[in-house]
Structures are given as structure tokens and as C-alpha cells.
Scaffold this motif. Structure first.
Motif, PDB file in Angstrom:
ATOM      1  N   THR A 211       3.226  13.015  -2.950  1.00 24.85           N
ATOM      2  CA  THR A 211       2.507  13.928  -2.057  1.00 24.85           C
ATOM      3  C   THR A 211       1.151  13.352  -1.661  1.00 24.85           C
ATOM      4  N   THR A 212       0.859  12.140  -2.141  1.00 20.04           N
ATOM      5  CA  THR A 212      -0.405  11.497  -1.783  1.00 20.04           C
ATOM      6  C   THR A 212      -0.121  10.283  -0.919  1.00 20.04           C
ATOM      7  N   GLY A 213      -1.098   9.866  -0.144  1.00 16.81           N
ATOM      8  CA  GLY A 213      -0.928   8.697   0.705  1.00 16.81           C
ATOM      9  C   GLY A 213       0.152   8.907   1.748  1.00 16.81           C
ATOM     10  N   THR A 214       0.447   7.842   2.467  1.00 15.47           N
ATOM     11  CA  THR A 214       1.493   7.868   3.485  1.00 15.47           C
ATOM     12  C   THR A 214       2.262   6.553   3.413  1.00 15.47           C
ATOM     13  N   MET A 215       3.426   6.529   4.039  1.00 14.27           N
ATOM     14  CA  MET A 215       4.165   5.275   4.148  1.00 14.27           C
ATOM     15  C   MET A 215       4.859   5.235   5.503  1.00 14.27           C
ATOM     16  N   THR A 216       4.691   4.115   6.194  1.00 16.22           N
ATOM     17  CA  THR A 216       5.392   3.852   7.440  1.00 16.22           C
ATOM     18  C   THR A 216       6.021   2.469   7.334  1.00 16.22           C
ATOM     19  N   ALA A 217       6.874   2.154   8.293  1.00 13.13           N
ATOM     20  CA  ALA A 217       7.579   0.873   8.238  1.00 13.13           C
ATOM     21  C   ALA A 217       7.557   0.176   9.589  1.00 13.13           C
ATOM     22  N   ILE A 218       7.519  -1.141   9.514  1.00 10.84           N
ATOM     23  CA  ILE A 218       7.685  -2.001  10.681  1.00 10.84           C
ATOM     24  C   ILE A 218       8.874  -2.899  10.371  1.00 10.84           C
ATOM     25  N   THR A 219       9.806  -2.975  11.303  1.00  6.79           N
ATOM     26  CA  THR A 219      10.959  -3.844  11.129  1.00  6.79           C
ATOM     27  C   THR A 219      10.684  -5.166  11.837  1.00  6.79           C
ATOM     28  N   ALA A 220      10.837  -6.267  11.092  1.00  6.88           N
ATOM     29  CA  ALA A 220      10.558  -7.583  11.667  1.00  6.88           C
ATOM     30  C   ALA A 220      11.269  -8.664  10.871  1.00  6.88           C
ATOM     31  N   ASP A 221      11.690  -9.698  11.568  1.00  7.28           N
ATOM     32  CA  ASP A 221      12.292 -10.880  10.952  1.00  7.28           C
ATOM     33  C   ASP A 221      11.185 -11.904  10.745  1.00  7.28           C
ATOM     34  N   LEU A 222      10.715 -12.031   9.506  1.00  3.22           N
ATOM     35  CA  LEU A 222       9.583 -12.910   9.227  1.00  3.22           C
ATOM     36  C   LEU A 222       9.993 -14.364   9.029  1.00  3.22           C
ATOM     37  N   SER A 223      11.215 -14.712   9.434  1.00  2.99           N
ATOM     38  CA  SER A 223      11.609 -16.130   9.416  1.00  2.99           C
ATOM     39  C   SER A 223      11.107 -16.852  10.660  1.00  2.99           C
TER      40      SER A 223
ATOM     41  N   LEU B   1       2.128   1.893  -4.907  1.00  3.62           N
ATOM     42  CA  LEU B   1       0.880   1.954  -4.138  1.00  3.62           C
ATOM     43  C   LEU B   1       0.739   3.312  -3.454  1.00  3.62           C
ATOM     44  N   ARG B   2       1.822   3.782  -2.868  1.00  7.79           N
ATOM     45  CA  ARG B   2       1.801   5.105  -2.214  1.00  7.79           C
ATOM     46  C   ARG B   2       1.541   6.200  -3.240  1.00  7.79           C
ATOM     47  N   ASP B   3       2.180   6.093  -4.398  1.00  7.53           N
ATOM     48  CA  ASP B   3       2.018   7.100  -5.435  1.00  7.53           C
ATOM     49  C   ASP B   3       0.577   7.162  -5.927  1.00  7.53           C
ATOM     50  N   ARG B   4      -0.128   6.049  -5.836  1.00  6.82           N
ATOM     51  CA  ARG B   4      -1.542   6.019  -6.236  1.00  6.82           C
ATOM     52  C   ARG B   4      -2.470   6.471  -5.111  1.00  6.82           C
ATOM     53  N   GLY B   5      -1.897   6.872  -3.978  1.00  5.84           N
ATOM     54  CA  GLY B   5      -2.691   7.447  -2.909  1.00  5.84           C
ATOM     55  C   GLY B   5      -2.938   6.560  -1.710  1.00  5.84           C
ATOM     56  N   ALA B   6      -2.442   5.342  -1.725  1.00  6.18           N
ATOM     57  CA  ALA B   6      -2.666   4.428  -0.599  1.00  6.18           C
ATOM     58  C   ALA B   6      -1.836   4.833   0.612  1.00  6.18           C
ATOM     59  N   ASP B   7      -2.347   4.470   1.780  1.00  3.42           N
ATOM     60  CA  ASP B   7      -1.577   4.574   3.017  1.00  3.42           C
ATOM     61  C   ASP B   7      -0.898   3.216   3.175  1.00  3.42           C
ATOM     62  N   VAL B   8       0.419   3.197   3.046  1.00  2.61           N
ATOM     63  CA  VAL B   8       1.178   1.956   2.935  1.00  2.61           C
ATOM     64  C   VAL B   8       1.998   1.704   4.195  1.00  2.61           C
ATOM     65  N   VAL B   9       1.982   0.463   4.655  1.00  2.00           N
ATOM     66  CA  VAL B   9       2.882   0.006   5.713  1.00  2.00           C
ATOM     67  C   VAL B   9       3.773  -1.050   5.081  1.00  2.00           C
TER      68      VAL B   9
END
Length: 192
Positions: free
Chosen positions: A72-84, A43-51
Motif C-alpha cells: 500500500t506504499t509507493g507505486t510501481m509502473t513498467a516500461i517494456t523494452a528489449d535492452l539487447s 523496494l516498493r514495499d519500502r515505499g519507493a516509487d519503482v519503475v
């Protein structure tokens, strides 16, 4: 042993989005590992801004670093969370709403498969909590926060095992026991 043709994976679903996703916001639950991580990178490689949302901060950092090195396109960030934990799912969506104004592509890739009986701190069978219930709560909260719209595309990844362990089939044989266990934990936590 599979007798059918292999599943084509998420490629057909992504093809419907078009070759480029520039300016689109994508959220990938479980994006720090498993099958969801390569999808987040695509998704990031296709230009999306990804979380990406994942339980392991270390794995999430590694996926973001890999993404930064490869695209070199889009962005990626992360959120750490326990989805249980459903309370954490709601809090995660609230944090997400502070970072993005909408979700154009939502990939539910979070999931586990365990070989023993285990329950979340909220008293829900762990596989059910992570692989199914968290997705519903995430969607509900995201809709409440106005992050989802008519153009939002939702892709839900799932996996199967060669056979379902007995305990997974038996968990819902006694829903009164499941309900009592959940309410006992809610009362013990002082929430009513």
C-alpha cells in the motif's frame, strides 16, 4: 560446486539505504523477471516509487499486479523494452526521463546467459549486449538526461555459471571480426 559461503544477496546494499524509501524513485532494469523482480517488489514495499524495465510486457504486468496486491506504499509502473539493442536502451532512458525527474536508486538486474552463440540485431554478442553493454549505455544516457545525481545509488546484480562456455571466451579473440560484423550491420541499416 561452491566451496565458500553463500552470497548474502542485495540485502546489505539495501540496508545502506535505510528501512524506508518513501518519496524515492527507483528504477530496476530486468525487473519483470529473475532476481530483479523480488528486489523491485521489496523496494516498493519500502515505499519507493519503482519503475521496472523488462522485455516481456506480460511478465511486467504480472509483477506490477503482484506489487499492487501486496503493498500500500509507493507505486510501481513498467516500461517494456528489449535492452539487447543499444538504440532501444537510449530510447528507454528518454521515455523514463518523461516519467521521472531523477533516479535515487538504480538497480541493474537485466542479464541473460545463453548456451549458444547469438548476436543482437546490432551485431553485438547477445549476452555481452544485454548483461554488460546495456548497463553502460543506460548509465551514460541517464547522466546525459540529468537523471543521476551525487546521491543516486547504483546496485549492479550479476550472476555466474559453473563454467563459461567456450564461445563466450572466444568471442573477443578476433576483435576485428566483431568490429567488421557490427559496422556491416550499421551500413546495411543505412546508419553512418
Amino acid at each position: 560446486m561452491s566451496t565458500g559461503t553463500p552470497h548474502p544477496g542485495p540485502a546489505p546494499a539495501l540496508a545502506a539505504l535505510g528501512p524506508r524509501l518513501d518519496g524515492r524513485r527507483a528504477v530496476v532494469t530486468g525487473g519483470a523477471a529473475g532476481v530483479a523482480a523480488p528486489l523491485a517488489l521489496l523496494l516498493r514495499d519500502r515505499g519507493a516509487d519503482v519503475v521496472i524495465i523488462g522485455r516481456s510486457a506480460e511478465k511486467a504486468r504480472a509483477v506490477v499486479a503482484r506489487s499492487d496486491a501486496a503493498s500500500t506504499t509507493g507505486t510501481m509502473t513498467a516500461i517494456t523494452a528489449d535492452l539487447s539493442l543499444m538504440r532501444t536502451v537510449e530510447e528507454t532512458v528518454d521515455r523514463l526521463a518523461e516519467q521521472v525527474d531523477r533516479i535515487d536508486v538504480l538497480v541493474h538486474g537485466v542479464g541473460i546467459f545463453i548456451s549458444h552463440v547469438a548476436h543482437s540485431a546490432e551485431g553485438v554478442e547477445l549476452d555481452f549486449a544485454v548483461s554488460y553493454l546495456s548497463r553502460f549505455v543506460f548509465l551514460e544516457r541517464a547522466a546525459e538526461r540529468g537523471l543521476l545525481g551525487p546521491a543516486t545509488r547504483v546496485l549492479s546484480l550479476a550472476a555466474t555459471a559453473p563454467r563459461t562456455p567456450f564461445f563466450a571466451r572466444a568471442e573477443f579473440d578476433d576483435l576485428d571480426a566483431v568490429t567488421a560484423r557490427i559496422y556491416d550491420r550499421i551500413r546495411a541499416a543505412g546508419i553512418e
